[in-house]
Enzyme design. Sequence first.
Site, short mmCIF file in Angstrom:
data_model
loop_
_atom_site.label_atom_id
_atom_site.label_comp_id
_atom_site.label_asym_id
_atom_site.label_seq_id
_atom_site.Cartn_x
_atom_site.Cartn_y
_atom_site.Cartn_z
N GLU A 162 -2.10 -4.39 -5.47
CA GLU A 162 -1.25 -4.03 -4.19
C GLU A 162 -2.09 -5.14 -3.33
O GLU A 162 -3.20 -5.32 -3.22
CB GLU A 162 -1.77 -2.81 -3.77
CG GLU A 162 -1.15 -2.45 -2.45
CD GLU A 162 -1.63 -1.04 -1.99
OE1 GLU A 162 -1.87 -0.94 -0.64
OE2 GLU A 162 -1.94 -0.25 -2.76
N CYS A 170 -3.07 -0.45 4.61
CA CYS A 170 -2.14 -1.12 4.08
C CYS A 170 -0.68 -0.93 4.28
O CYS A 170 0.40 -1.67 4.15
CB CYS A 170 -1.99 -1.10 2.42
SG CYS A 170 -2.09 0.54 1.76
#
Length: 506
Positions: free
Chosen positions: A240, A277
């Site tokens: 990620e 994020c």
Amino acid sequence: MTRDASAAFAVERSTPAEIDAALQRAAEVAPLFVRTSGKVRAALLRRCAQELELRGDVIVERAQAETSLPEARLRGELARTCNQLRLFADLVYEGSWVDARIDRADPARMPVPKPDVRSMRRGIGPIAVFGASNFPLAFSVAGGDTASALAAGNPVVVKAHPAHPGTSALAGEAIAEAVRATNLPSGVLAVLFDDGIELGLTLVRDPRIKGVGFTGSRRAGRALMDAAAARREPIPVFAEMSSVNPVFVLSQALAQRGEQIAAALHASFTGSAGQLCTCPGLVFVERGATGDAFVAKVAELTSTTPAATMLTAGIADAYRNGILRLEEGGARSIARGAVGDARQGSATLLTIDVEKLLTTPELADEVFGPSTLLVRYGGLQALHAFARTMEGNLTATLHATERDLRDAGELIAALERRVGRLILNGFPTGVEVCHAMVHGGPFPATSDGASTSVGTRAIERFTRLVCYQDFPEAALPEELQDSNPLGILRLVDGRPTRDALPLTIS
């Protein structure tokens, strides 16, 4: 044994001998661990949660000292970490996650007999997990990557993040005690330390590692992907990496509740110093008086925001450089919060026209910290153009009324192809840990847009499908045996059932 968090907690770099020993133990235990029952692995995961909770006060205090994250945030993160461990425990205890499929033989089929074919998911072997800077618990030693890898029957070798080594060591002690308490070998988990990138590359290049879980920057994730691909036996990297999580405020929603959306947006992009994020880095707001009022409200709130201490001085410096990059590219800063010291970040609100963004796509790159870029637009066609060409993201958010949604079909269809999660009338910060959650997206949000790092589907990343053809009952895994001793849900001749075989499916 727990430690006093106020005591000095120096963690030395792992030596080459320690690294090799950890990898060797993981490789040796892997064939045994993958064949343990779901009940054994469930007991391990539940004991991990219990040991973390027993050490909770010390872990939170150490994490607060190392990261400057507030106590309430860290206690919430600890609870999330333990909840997801127990969620995976429930999943593997029940057992149907292996997706067992059985197609029975038909020796009378013409022109050739049909064989007996059975398949299921199996763990792939030792997994290298990289702790994330912004989640010292939920995406670190005992985080979701570790939980899902252990649940699938894979040993884990964790590279602790250098921003919180003491927290990582404490979490490692908790899991080590859980491993001992459930009578599993020590090679099931190891925690290794360094203050640079060499350890990470060593792990990814080592042939004993069979998969990677990573959360961090695009540059680092790309380096790990390249290293894994260059191996004699390439391995999967589930990384990620970056996401700006665009928010689209459509006209009717803006008119009806613009002030409320503005306040919620400010809370979303400044919370946790923007170090999430899922921080909304791009917000599309219609031109005109209503949009101007929205911008003014967000600017007012931003200007009164205190300076926020960031995870590391390096992250704070990168944040300031990111704001400068946006300004040099044509974005205009219209509000800034209080200025602090070198480790603190000032909340920053910038604006730009959508036409400039479409011709300067690098302005849509992530800036990790408490800022957002307001993009002014004049009609849905501009939003369609952006959605069709934007990079992959974890999320996209729509603020819309039912009337807005009737006109937004083309926009939604474009966003479905570019993100992992679509949100209506909310904000992306806050990721529910549940069976249905998707925390992933097309590159560069992740290296594999078909996967998720949150929710029980995350277990699939660290597995592969294994098929058995014409095997006798005694040689099959329990999940595929006729008697179905585990009582799991299986797909038999194309139909789901928990019944034992033989059975008649009409």
